[in-house]
Design an enzyme around this catalytic site. Structure first.
Site: not given
Ligand code: NAI
Length: 332
Positions: A122, A169, A202, A226
């Site tokens: 972002y 991740k 995940d 988000d």
């Protein structure tokens, strides 16, 4: 006390005016300084986030904000991204807690999503390499990683929380999330009295869907935060009930998780609970702790009693009836 009020777009004016009513009914005299942001500001100032609005927040330090529509594909940068970067509101904080009376498949959810608000994908750095090929830069810097993880631990310490989970991740984004993970581990060592664990994003989604009750403080980068914020809102009753804050070292802007809901705007049926609870967070921030706690209690009692609730909460009421009920419970 002066607080800047950004009513925003769509349902923004409806839900923020409900919040102003509740704050007044809780006995806190707030002088609301109205400032433009959103589509109206784009029309009147030629900019959806005019500099004069940012200056008012810089002057008064604290703002309550309704949601702002960002037109897609018209060359606008997201107002929210600009606001957060412009005021360096680096920490987004969203408390997600089971509310008695709101029917959801989960019990005993009580977690906090802490999201890094200024970097990641972002950062807004995108360019066209050649027609048909776009690159987005995912910016991760050591100072920003350290300060958001430190914020999460400080929050945990002062709120009496026991565990901070860093979500990432790093197995795929080895350099960017690798750096973030390294920073998280280093900061965690400064807080040996608070448990720390690491979770791939995940796996976190899977575990939240199966049983969110063990989670405490979650900290992560911007895009993950988000998505996880909305997911977590769904665990406790949806976008209409979860409050939020965007905090920096100088300024604070309080707002709900939800957007401007153009599909229901202007009908007087939006659920104002999330913005009312965001206003309670704002009162707590400025030291009006008793009033903040009374509003939280009044909201909880209203939702439990089940009268006047909006459609998203299974009721047949509207913005005004639920606000009236919350005000009634303030006096109870
Ligand atoms: P949204 O949150 O506005 O709406 C999603 C769904 O939830 C809609 O069906 C809506 O009716 C419902 N909903 C949302 N808030 C509600 C409430 N308080 N009471 C009852 N129902 C409610 O998300 P969407 O449609 O993706 O975004 C609409 C606009 O809002 C977009 O322009 C987006 O950029 C903007 N947005 C602004 C945010 C902000 O200013 N913080 C945050 C998220 C989106």
């Amino acid at each position: 006390m002066k607080v800047v009020l950004l009513e925003g777009d769509g349902i923004g004016p409806e839900v923020t005016s409900a919040a102003c009513r509740v704050v007044a009914a809780a006995g806190v005299a707030v002088d609301w300084i109205r400032a433009d942001a959103g589509l109206n500001a784009a029309e009147t100032h030629g900019d959806p986030l005019p500099e004069v609005t940012l200056d008012l927040i810089r002057q008064h330090r604290v703002a309550l904000k309704g949601p702002c529509t960002t037109p897609v594909g018209k060359g606008y940068r997201s107002i929210n991204v600009r606001l957060r970067k412009g005021l360096d509101l680096y920490a987004s904080v969203r408390p997600v807690k089971t509310i008695p009376g709101v029917k959801v498949p989960y019990e005993k959810v009580d977690l906090i999503v802490v999201r890094e608000n200024t970097e990641g994908l972002y950062a807004g750095l995108e360019h066209q390499v050649i027609p048909g090929v776009i690159e987005s830069l995912r910016v991760i810097t050591k100072p920003a990683c350290e300060r958001i993880v430190r914020y999460a631990f400080d929050y945990a310490r002062t709120a009496g929380r026991k565990r901070v989970t860093f979500c990432h991740k790093a197995d795929v984004m080895r350099l960017s999330d690798g750096l973030f993970l390294e920073c998280a581990r280093a900061v965690a060592e400064e807080y040996p009295f608070i448990a720390f664990d690491e979770k791939p994003i995940d796996n976190l989604c899977l575990e939240l869907a199966l049983d969110p009750s063990p989670f405490d403080v979650l900290v992560m980068e911007n895009l993950f935060g988000d998505v996880i914020s909305d997911l977590c809102a769904g665990l406790v009753g949806g976008l209409g009930v979860v409050p939020g804050a965007n905090l920096g070292s100088r300024y604070a802007v309080f707002e709900a998780v939800h957007g401007s809901a153009p599909d229901i705007a202007g009908q007087g049926i939006a659920n104002p609970t999330a913005v009312i609870r965001s206003a309670a967070m704002m009162l707590d921030y400025v030291g009006e702790r008793a009033a903040a706690a009374r509003i939280e209690l009044a909201v909880a009692r209203t939702l439990q009693a089940g009268h006047g609730l909006t459609k998203d909460l299974g009721g047949t009421g509207n913005t005004q009836t639920i606000t009236d009920e919350i005000i009634k419970h303030l006096g109870a």
